[in-house]
Motif scaffolding. Structure first.
Motif, mmCIF file in Angstrom:
data_model
loop_
_atom_site.group_PDB
_atom_site.id
_atom_site.type_symbol
_atom_site.label_atom_id
_atom_site.label_comp_id
_atom_site.label_asym_id
_atom_site.label_seq_id
_atom_site.Cartn_x
_atom_site.Cartn_y
_atom_site.Cartn_z
ATOM 1 N N HIS A 67 0.866 -1.197 0.000
ATOM 2 C CA HIS A 67 0.000 0.000 0.000
ATOM 3 C C HIS A 67 0.892 1.232 0.000
ATOM 4 C CE1 HIS A 67 -4.036 1.928 1.144
ATOM 5 N NE2 HIS A 67 -3.186 2.917 0.947
ATOM 6 N N HIS A 69 1.874 5.179 -1.944
ATOM 7 C CA HIS A 69 1.554 6.304 -2.840
ATOM 8 C C HIS A 69 2.828 7.143 -2.928
ATOM 9 C CE1 HIS A 69 -2.744 5.477 -1.952
ATOM 10 N NE2 HIS A 69 -2.385 5.440 -0.686
ATOM 11 N N LYS A 181 -8.013 -0.177 -7.992
ATOM 12 C CA LYS A 181 -8.287 0.271 -6.612
ATOM 13 C C LYS A 181 -9.584 1.067 -6.648
ATOM 14 C CE LYS A 181 -7.381 2.069 -2.354
ATOM 15 N NZ LYS A 181 -6.408 3.118 -2.113
ATOM 16 N N HIS A 242 -6.974 -1.169 4.863
ATOM 17 C CA HIS A 242 -7.300 -0.616 6.181
ATOM 18 C C HIS A 242 -8.218 -1.538 6.998
ATOM 19 C CE1 HIS A 242 -5.645 2.832 4.167
ATOM 20 N NE2 HIS A 242 -6.735 3.068 3.465
ATOM 21 N N ASP A 313 0.974 2.695 3.615
ATOM 22 C CA ASP A 313 0.213 3.886 3.244
ATOM 23 C C ASP A 313 1.111 5.123 3.260
ATOM 24 O OD1 ASP A 313 -1.922 5.304 2.262
ATOM 25 O OD2 ASP A 313 -3.299 4.847 3.887
HETATM 26 ZN ZN LIG Z 1 -3.657 4.924 0.883
#
Ligand SMILES: [Zn+2]
Length: 393
Positions: A67, A69, A181, A242, A313
């Protein structure tokens, strides 16, 4: 050919049932590992080699962060700086993040929402050897309903109705997406929504999953509440991001149907990171306040036998609590599942989910005594190339 010498390795395929083997050798031809075993045996069969002495260090597969970005922009001043980058600056910013990520020993990432398709340019540049970085599996832009979670910037694509969502899936695949996603509930970072706000109707989600699967792409969903996840699991969702509020019933269905969970435990316990980025008070309260239930949810998933996978994340390389975000997430997972399972969640589990090369992530299945050993990574190899030797820049 390269021979890695004087290292500690316990490849399950080669040394079944044995303790980690010291004085191991790993033979690499091109970008492939062709032999792992006792040094004396490997060297005997190797022929002429360039030998690299690893000084007794423990060798593990590269980490896979599921996960990430590279173009993350949370609410606040730090995020706004990223949001304001023009396309050229954005690409270079992301390339810098990719290099730092690789130097952390993360050799594979799964990007789950990146801005303006810059991730595809980044992936091309890495694969062509023009810039260093991990292997990238990317979803392109995440699909959201109009006004849905994360709609504020170019890392999402707004779609509505089953036709709109089908079109959204196809447009990401056309651009080069390896997976899809979708945001199916609200999140921590949206001021106008709650974690529990449902965002897609079942016909919209079914359209996403059917279209993606027809094209051979898996679907992962940003999702918090149990009832929304329950519907998605029945529709064939492949992975939950999550999962802030799972219940035993829903977790049991996930386990039965093979839906994985990327818990991203860091996102509800990273005040230091939020402060650094100037994240506003309302989001910090919501994130940190969701922490205890988030952890309980993770434990419910474990008890039900759901496959859990490493995902930070936070940008995977970001300096956090004395290490980087990837290793910190791995440590949080290890506190609950132990180091051996955590290592699986950060190496083989992801590679299997991604359907990546069967030879990736399988050097070593050693139950490391302590996940924090990853804090000391000083040497990284990817695809037969040494990409880090010693301290980072
Ligand atoms: Zn994310």
């Amino acid at each position: 050919m390269i021979l890695l010498a004087n290292c500690t390795v316990s490849d399950a395929r080669v040394l079944e049932g044995l303790a980690p083997r010291k004085d191991a050798g790993i033979l690499i031809a091109g970008d492939r590992i062709t032999a792992v075993g006792p040094y004396a045996e490997v060297v005997r069969e190797a022929g002429p080699v360039t030998e690299i002495d690893l000084g007794g260090a423990h060798v593990t597969p590269g980490l896979a962060n599921m996960h990430t970005h590279f173009s993350l922009s949370l609410p606040g001043s730090g995020g706004n700086t990223v949001k304001d980058l023009g396309p050229h600056d954005l690409a270079l910013y992301m390339a810098d993040g990719a290099r730092r990520t690789l130097e952390c020993g993360v050799t594979t990432v799964r990007c789950v929402a990146e801005k303006d398709h810059a991730d595809f340019a980044l992936r091309r540049a890495i694969n062509a050897g023009r810039t260093p970085g991990p292997r990238i599996h990317t979803a392109g832009q995440a699909l959201v309903c109009t006004g849905g979670h994360g709609h504020e910037s170019g890392d999402t694509l707004e779609c509505d109705g089953p036709v709109g969502f089908r079109n959204g899936v196809r447009s990401q695949i056309k651009a080069g997406a390896d997976l899809i996603k979708v945001m199916i509930s609200g999140g921590l970072a949206g001021e106008h929504e709650g974690i529990a706000t449902p965002q897609l109707f079942p016909d919209e989600l079914a359209a996403v999953i059917e279209t993606a699967h027809a094209w051979g792409r898996k679907v992962t969903a940003h999702a918090g509440p149990a009832d929304i996840i329950a519907t998605a699991v029945e529709l064939g969702l492949d992975c939950v991001e999550h999962g802030y509020q799972l219940t035993p019933e829903v977790a049991a269905r996930m386990a039965e149907r093979g839906t994985a969970l990327v818990p991203t435990l860091l996102v509800t316990r990273c005040k230091e990171f939020f402060d650094e980025l100037g994240v506003p008070e309302w989001m910090q309260c919501r994130s940190l306040g969701a922490g205890p239930r988030h952890l309980e949810s993770f434990e419910i998933a474990l008890a039900a036998g759901v496959e859990v996978l490493l995902g930070s994340d936070m940008p995977p390389f970001w300096g956090f609590e004395g290490t980087n975000a990837t290793v910190r997430e791995l440590e949080y997972m290890a506190e609950r599942i132990g180091p051996a399972r955590a290592l699986h969640a950060g190496t083989r589990g992801p590679i299997r989910w991604l359907g990546a090369d069967a030879n990736l992530g399988t050097i070593d299945d050693d139950p490391l005594g302590d996940t924090s050993a990853f804090r000391g990574i000083r040497w990284v190899m990817k695809g037969g190339q040494v990409v880090r030797d010693g301290d980072t820049r």
